[in-house]
Design a protein around this motif. Sequence first.
Motif, mmCIF file in Angstrom:
data_model
loop_
_atom_site.group_PDB
_atom_site.id
_atom_site.type_symbol
_atom_site.label_atom_id
_atom_site.label_comp_id
_atom_site.label_asym_id
_atom_site.label_seq_id
_atom_site.Cartn_x
_atom_site.Cartn_y
_atom_site.Cartn_z
ATOM 1 N N VAL A 56 0.840 -1.203 0.000
ATOM 2 C CA VAL A 56 0.000 0.000 0.000
ATOM 3 C C VAL A 56 0.875 1.253 0.000
ATOM 4 C CG1 VAL A 56 -1.715 1.326 1.302
ATOM 5 C CG2 VAL A 56 -1.963 -1.153 1.084
ATOM 6 N N GLU A 57 1.958 1.229 0.769
ATOM 7 C CA GLU A 57 2.883 2.363 0.782
ATOM 8 C C GLU A 57 3.469 2.595 -0.609
ATOM 9 O OE1 GLU A 57 6.024 3.746 3.997
ATOM 10 O OE2 GLU A 57 6.883 2.153 2.751
ATOM 11 N N SER A 62 3.571 5.732 -5.443
ATOM 12 C CA SER A 62 3.416 5.738 -6.899
ATOM 13 C C SER A 62 2.467 6.841 -7.354
ATOM 14 C CB SER A 62 2.893 4.382 -7.390
ATOM 15 O OG SER A 62 3.813 3.359 -7.127
ATOM 16 N N CYS A 63 1.349 6.985 -6.658
ATOM 17 C CA CYS A 63 0.384 8.039 -7.018
ATOM 18 C C CYS A 63 1.053 9.410 -7.004
ATOM 19 C CB CYS A 63 -0.802 8.025 -6.056
ATOM 20 S SG CYS A 63 -1.928 6.645 -6.260
ATOM 21 N N SER A 92 13.009 8.334 -12.965
ATOM 22 C CA SER A 92 13.128 7.447 -14.121
ATOM 23 C C SER A 92 13.685 6.088 -13.690
ATOM 24 C CB SER A 92 14.036 8.085 -15.176
ATOM 25 O OG SER A 92 14.201 7.226 -16.275
ATOM 26 N N LYS A 93 14.688 6.113 -12.816
ATOM 27 C CA LYS A 93 15.237 4.858 -12.282
ATOM 28 C C LYS A 93 14.175 4.112 -11.477
ATOM 29 C CE LYS A 93 20.117 6.157 -11.918
ATOM 30 N NZ LYS A 93 21.281 6.252 -11.012
ATOM 31 N N TRP A 94 13.403 4.875 -10.718
ATOM 32 C CA TRP A 94 12.343 4.265 -9.921
ATOM 33 C C TRP A 94 11.283 3.627 -10.821
ATOM 34 C CZ3 TRP A 94 7.207 5.997 -9.802
ATOM 35 C CH2 TRP A 94 6.391 5.313 -8.894
ATOM 36 N N THR A 108 -1.026 0.363 -12.178
ATOM 37 C CA THR A 108 0.234 1.004 -11.796
ATOM 38 C C THR A 108 1.328 0.693 -12.809
ATOM 39 O OG1 THR A 108 -0.375 0.884 -9.458
ATOM 40 C CG2 THR A 108 1.963 1.178 -9.951
ATOM 41 N N LEU A 109 1.387 -0.540 -13.260
ATOM 42 C CA LEU A 109 2.397 -0.944 -14.242
ATOM 43 C C LEU A 109 2.226 -0.197 -15.564
ATOM 44 C CD1 LEU A 109 2.491 -4.788 -13.583
ATOM 45 C CD2 LEU A 109 4.432 -3.231 -13.373
#
Length: 199
Positions: A56-57, A62-63, A92-94, A108-109
Motif C-alpha cells: 500500500v505504501e 506511486s500516485c 526514471s530509475k524508480w 500502476t504498471l
Amino acid sequence: QMLQKTFVSDVTHTRSALDTMTIDQLTSTLWWLTFATAAEDDEQKHSSLSQLRSEVEMLVTSCHFFKRIALLLGSSPDSLSAFQLQSLGLLSKWLTKLQDLPEEFSTTLITGKTLLQQLKALENIVPSSEICSICGNEVSELRELFYSECSEGHRMPRCSLSLVQCCQLPYFICAQCGALAHPLAVEECGIICNLCGGV
C-alpha cells in the motif's frame, strides 16, 4: 482485540483491488495498516500485514510520483531547474524498477510504463547518474526509496517527494510518519506529507 480483528478483515484486499483505489482510500488504508501491524502479536499475521502495508505504501508513493512526473513533463524542458532534472532522473530509475511489480498491479504498471516512455524524450538532459553528496562517488543504483548508498557505504536520506538526497539543511520531517522532504521539493509540492497527509 475485537476492533483489531474487524479491521484486519476489512483491509485484507487483493492486489488488483488495491491497485484501483483512490489516493485517499490508499492513504487511509496505509494509516490503519500501520496501527494494525503494530498491534498484531501473531507473527504470521504480523508478517502478512507488514507485507500488505509495504504494498500500500508503494501504491501511495506511486500516485504521488506519477503526478510529479506528469507535472514536470508538462513543463518546457528549458524551464526545468537542476533540482527538477535530478528528481526526474531518479524517478526514471524508480519507474524502471517499478516494472518488476507483480502483474496484479496492472494499472500502476501501465501508468509507469507510459511515463517511462515519455521520459525518454528528455534523456539527453536528465542526469543518468546520482552522486553521493558526502564523497562525490556515484550511487550506482536506486536500491531504496528512502535512502541512497554510495560505493563507500555513505547513506543519505532521500526526499519522499522528489527522491533527491536530503543533504541541504534544514529539511522537513513529517511530524506524523517521519518522512523527509527536501526544502526545494516542499517549495514545489507543498508541506503536506505525501505518505500520510500530515505536515
